[in-house]
Design a protein around this motif. Structure first.
Motif, PDB file in Angstrom:
ATOM      1  N   ARG B  61      45.894  58.249  39.925  1.00 44.10           N
ATOM      2  CA  ARG B  61      45.905  59.598  40.512  1.00 44.10           C
ATOM      3  C   ARG B  61      46.659  59.626  41.836  1.00 44.10           C
ATOM      4  N   MET B  62      46.962  58.460  42.382  1.00 48.51           N
ATOM      5  CA  MET B  62      47.816  58.410  43.567  1.00 48.51           C
ATOM      6  C   MET B  62      49.273  58.298  43.160  1.00 48.51           C
ATOM      7  N   GLY B  63      49.531  58.340  41.865  1.00 44.63           N
ATOM      8  CA  GLY B  63      50.901  58.198  41.385  1.00 44.63           C
ATOM      9  C   GLY B  63      51.288  56.756  41.141  1.00 44.63           C
ATOM     10  N   GLY B  64      50.319  55.852  41.238  1.00 41.92           N
ATOM     11  CA  GLY B  64      50.611  54.428  41.068  1.00 41.92           C
ATOM     12  C   GLY B  64      50.214  53.927  39.691  1.00 41.92           C
ATOM     13  N   GLU B  65      50.247  52.633  39.536  1.00 43.09           N
ATOM     14  CA  GLU B  65      49.928  52.026  38.247  1.00 43.09           C
ATOM     15  C   GLU B  65      48.932  50.888  38.456  1.00 43.09           C
ATOM     16  N   LEU B  66      48.148  50.658  37.443  1.00 43.01           N
ATOM     17  CA  LEU B  66      47.124  49.615  37.509  1.00 43.01           C
ATOM     18  C   LEU B  66      47.084  48.957  36.143  1.00 43.01           C
ATOM     19  N   THR B  67      47.032  47.649  36.135  1.00 41.59           N
ATOM     20  CA  THR B  67      46.922  47.006  34.831  1.00 41.59           C
ATOM     21  C   THR B  67      46.171  45.687  34.942  1.00 41.59           C
ATOM     22  N   LEU B  68      45.661  45.248  33.809  1.00 36.90           N
ATOM     23  CA  LEU B  68      45.079  43.914  33.695  1.00 36.90           C
ATOM     24  C   LEU B  68      46.101  43.048  32.958  1.00 36.90           C
ATOM     25  N   SER B  69      46.362  41.869  33.488  1.00 37.05           N
ATOM     26  CA  SER B  69      47.353  40.989  32.892  1.00 37.05           C
ATOM     27  C   SER B  69      46.740  39.628  32.637  1.00 37.05           C
ATOM     28  N   ALA B  70      47.256  38.966  31.611  1.00 43.19           N
ATOM     29  CA  ALA B  70      46.724  37.649  31.279  1.00 43.19           C
ATOM     30  C   ALA B  70      47.856  36.686  30.971  1.00 43.19           C
ATOM     31  N   MET B  71      47.627  35.425  31.315  1.00 45.94           N
ATOM     32  CA  MET B  71      48.604  34.369  31.059  1.00 45.94           C
ATOM     33  C   MET B  71      47.902  33.145  30.476  1.00 45.94           C
ATOM     34  N   LYS B  72      48.677  32.413  29.682  1.00 47.31           N
ATOM     35  CA  LYS B  72      48.192  31.148  29.132  1.00 47.31           C
ATOM     36  C   LYS B  72      48.879  30.050  29.944  1.00 47.31           C
ATOM     37  N   VAL B  73      48.186  29.557  30.952  1.00 45.47           N
ATOM     38  CA  VAL B  73      48.811  28.641  31.907  1.00 45.47           C
ATOM     39  C   VAL B  73      48.406  27.207  31.571  1.00 45.47           C
ATOM     40  N   PRO B  74      49.371  26.298  31.426  1.00 44.15           N
ATOM     41  CA  PRO B  74      49.003  24.892  31.177  1.00 44.15           C
ATOM     42  C   PRO B  74      48.142  24.371  32.336  1.00 44.15           C
ATOM     43  N   ALA B  75      47.108  23.603  31.989  1.00 44.64           N
ATOM     44  CA  ALA B  75      46.125  23.161  32.987  1.00 44.64           C
ATOM     45  C   ALA B  75      46.784  22.519  34.202  1.00 44.64           C
ATOM     46  N   GLU B  76      47.802  21.689  33.970  1.00 44.77           N
ATOM     47  CA  GLU B  76      48.407  20.953  35.097  1.00 44.77           C
ATOM     48  C   GLU B  76      49.233  21.860  36.016  1.00 44.77           C
ATOM     49  N   ARG B  77      49.501  23.080  35.559  1.00 45.77           N
ATOM     50  CA  ARG B  77      50.286  23.995  36.404  1.00 45.77           C
ATOM     51  C   ARG B  77      49.428  25.127  36.978  1.00 45.77           C
ATOM     52  N   PHE B  78      48.138  25.030  36.729  1.00 48.22           N
ATOM     53  CA  PHE B  78      47.279  26.170  37.036  1.00 48.22           C
ATOM     54  C   PHE B  78      47.317  26.569  38.519  1.00 48.22           C
ATOM     55  N   ASP B  79      47.169  25.608  39.408  1.00 50.25           N
ATOM     56  CA  ASP B  79      47.108  25.927  40.841  1.00 50.25           C
ATOM     57  C   ASP B  79      48.429  26.486  41.345  1.00 50.25           C
ATOM     58  N   ASP B 132      50.606  42.188  29.346  1.00 52.11           N
ATOM     59  CA  ASP B 132      50.249  43.385  30.101  1.00 52.11           C
ATOM     60  C   ASP B 132      49.276  44.200  29.249  1.00 52.11           C
ATOM     61  N   MET B 133      48.086  44.454  29.770  1.00 53.85           N
ATOM     62  CA  MET B 133      47.075  45.189  28.990  1.00 53.85           C
ATOM     63  C   MET B 133      46.549  46.387  29.768  1.00 53.85           C
ATOM     64  N   PRO B 134      47.389  47.382  29.959  1.00 53.49           N
ATOM     65  CA  PRO B 134      46.936  48.569  30.693  1.00 53.49           C
ATOM     66  C   PRO B 134      45.847  49.295  29.913  1.00 53.49           C
ATOM     67  N   LYS B 135      44.972  49.980  30.605  1.00 48.88           N
ATOM     68  CA  LYS B 135      43.888  50.654  29.889  1.00 48.88           C
ATOM     69  C   LYS B 135      44.448  51.795  29.044  1.00 48.88           C
ATOM     70  N   ILE B 136      43.833  51.994  27.905  1.00 50.77           N
ATOM     71  CA  ILE B 136      44.188  53.115  27.033  1.00 50.77           C
ATOM     72  C   ILE B 136      43.153  54.219  27.224  1.00 50.77           C
ATOM     73  N   GLN B 137      41.928  53.808  27.399  1.00 51.10           N
ATOM     74  CA  GLN B 137      40.823  54.743  27.592  1.00 51.10           C
ATOM     75  C   GLN B 137      39.829  54.096  28.546  1.00 51.10           C
ATOM     76  N   GLU B 138      39.206  54.927  29.354  1.00 47.65           N
ATOM     77  CA  GLU B 138      38.254  54.443  30.343  1.00 47.65           C
ATOM     78  C   GLU B 138      36.891  54.988  29.945  1.00 47.65           C
ATOM     79  N   PHE B 139      35.915  54.111  29.744  1.00 48.91           N
ATOM     80  CA  PHE B 139      34.588  54.582  29.343  1.00 48.91           C
ATOM     81  C   PHE B 139      33.593  54.543  30.496  1.00 48.91           C
ATOM     82  N   TYR B 140      33.781  53.561  31.362  1.00 45.50           N
ATOM     83  CA  TYR B 140      32.861  53.462  32.504  1.00 45.50           C
ATOM     84  C   TYR B 140      33.508  52.621  33.586  1.00 45.50           C
ATOM     85  N   VAL B 141      33.466  53.107  34.817  1.00 49.00           N
ATOM     86  CA  VAL B 141      34.076  52.352  35.916  1.00 49.00           C
ATOM     87  C   VAL B 141      33.138  52.262  37.112  1.00 49.00           C
ATOM     88  N   GLY B 142      31.842  52.313  36.847  1.00 49.89           N
ATOM     89  CA  GLY B 142      30.860  52.362  37.940  1.00 49.89           C
ATOM     90  C   GLY B 142      30.962  51.200  38.905  1.00 49.89           C
TER      91      GLY B 142
END
Lengths: 168, 147
Positions: B61-79, B132-142
């Motif tokens: 609503r501020m005109g910005g974007e928000l998303t949840l993202s995920a990666m499969k990172v090899p253990a030795e490169r995690f940090d 990139d997994m942006p929300k499609i629908q929001e059910f609860y954000v309490g």
């Protein structure tokens, strides 16, 4: 809601939160060349316009004793995912609930719930309770506990007001 | 933390007044003066229980974007990858989770288009695919918690 430059300046000034003084809105305004009434009016408008979701304390759940958190996800057919999401969203144990796109082949899940609890066993019990109560046993499901928290700063927004505009 | 602190946390995760002396306005039902309430909130911040006191913004609503993202990172490169991801101010939080997709972070941007740039940069600099997994629908954000 369309935010003006002055709104953005206010958003930026609130990035660290509201000052803990008896007239906090006046104090914020003093940094920006706005009087108290303007600050109050703009914040009320942003709240009423839904730009501010809520206003108050934002806790660190871990420090509050919610040591375990899990992202609990399901793969629910498109035809019923909204209905299931609404029901899960109404459950008091669920702290966030969203529908998101699956990302095949790595990720078949489209319904995401955050569950917070005192410890891992408490969270597992909550998830098992939701599965029973909402009859979710037939859907592919995963529970992703967090093992490390790297960052929890919250989002940063706003941009400082240009000097000339501040002086208006 | 005593019962009054718990009452403050439980009653003030929303609905803070927007008026000239808001602390004074809400202190009385808690049995406090405005000054005492401010002192307790300050202490809860110092103790790390409260991360912030103020508005929680609605990015879209501020005109910005928000998303949840995920990666499969090899253990030795995690940090190394975590450090790079966390270096972006647009990354609001980042958690390691138990799954093949083991790094989950939220990207919040003010300007449309910036989200895609951040995710593309992270992908290019790490060589790890970013989902990139942006929300499609929001059910609860309490996201409220009881003390």
């Amino acid at each position: 809601m369309e935010l003006s430059d002055r709104d953005h300046a206010l958003v930026s000034a609130l990035a660290e939160g509201l000052p803990l003084v008896s007239h906090p809105y006046r104090a914020v305004g003093a940094q920006l060349g706005m009087d108290e009434a303007e600050v109050i009016g703009r914040i009320q408008a942003m709240r009423d316009g839904g730009v501010i979701r809520r206003f108050g304390i934002i806790v660190r759940h871990h420090e509050l004793g919610f040591k375990a958190n899990a992202m609990s996800v399901w793969s629910i057919p498109d035809a019923v995912v909204s209905e299931v999401g609404r029901r899960l969203g109404d459950a008091p144990e669920v702290t966030l609930c969203y529908r998101r796109p699956p990302r095949l082949p790595d990720w078949p899940y489209n319904l995401f719930c955050m569950i917070h609890g005192r410890d891992r066993a408490a969270v597992e019990e909550i998830v098992a309770g939701l599965v029973r109560r909402f009859d979710l046993g037939a859907y592919p499901h995963a529970v992703l506990f967090s093992t490390r928290r790297f960052k929890q700063t919250g989002a940063r927004y706003g941009r400082p007001i240009p000097r000339a505009a501040a002086a208006e | 933390m005593d019962d009054i602190d718990r009452a403050i946390i439980n009653s003030l995760q929303g609905g803070f007044p927007i008026c000239d002396q808001p602390f004074g306005a809400i202190a009385e039902p808690l049995g406090l003066t405005g000054t005492q309430l401010m002192a307790r909130i300050r202490k809860l911040k110092e103790d790390g229980i409260i991360s912030r006191f103020g508005p929680m913004w609605h990015a879209e609503r501020m005109g910005g974007e928000l998303t949840l993202s995920a990666m499969k990172v090899p253990a030795e490169r995690f940090d190394e990858v975590a450090e790079l991801v966390n270096s972006y101010p647009e990354v609001a939080h980042n958690y390691a989770r138990e799954h093949a997709l083991n790094m989950w972070f939220v990207v919040a941007t003010e300007k449309p288009g910036r989200k895609a740039e951040v995710l593309a940069e992270i992908e290019a600099r790490t060589g790890v695919e970013v989902h990139d997994m942006p929300k499609i629908q929001e059910f609860y954000v309490g996201l409220r918690f009881e003390a």
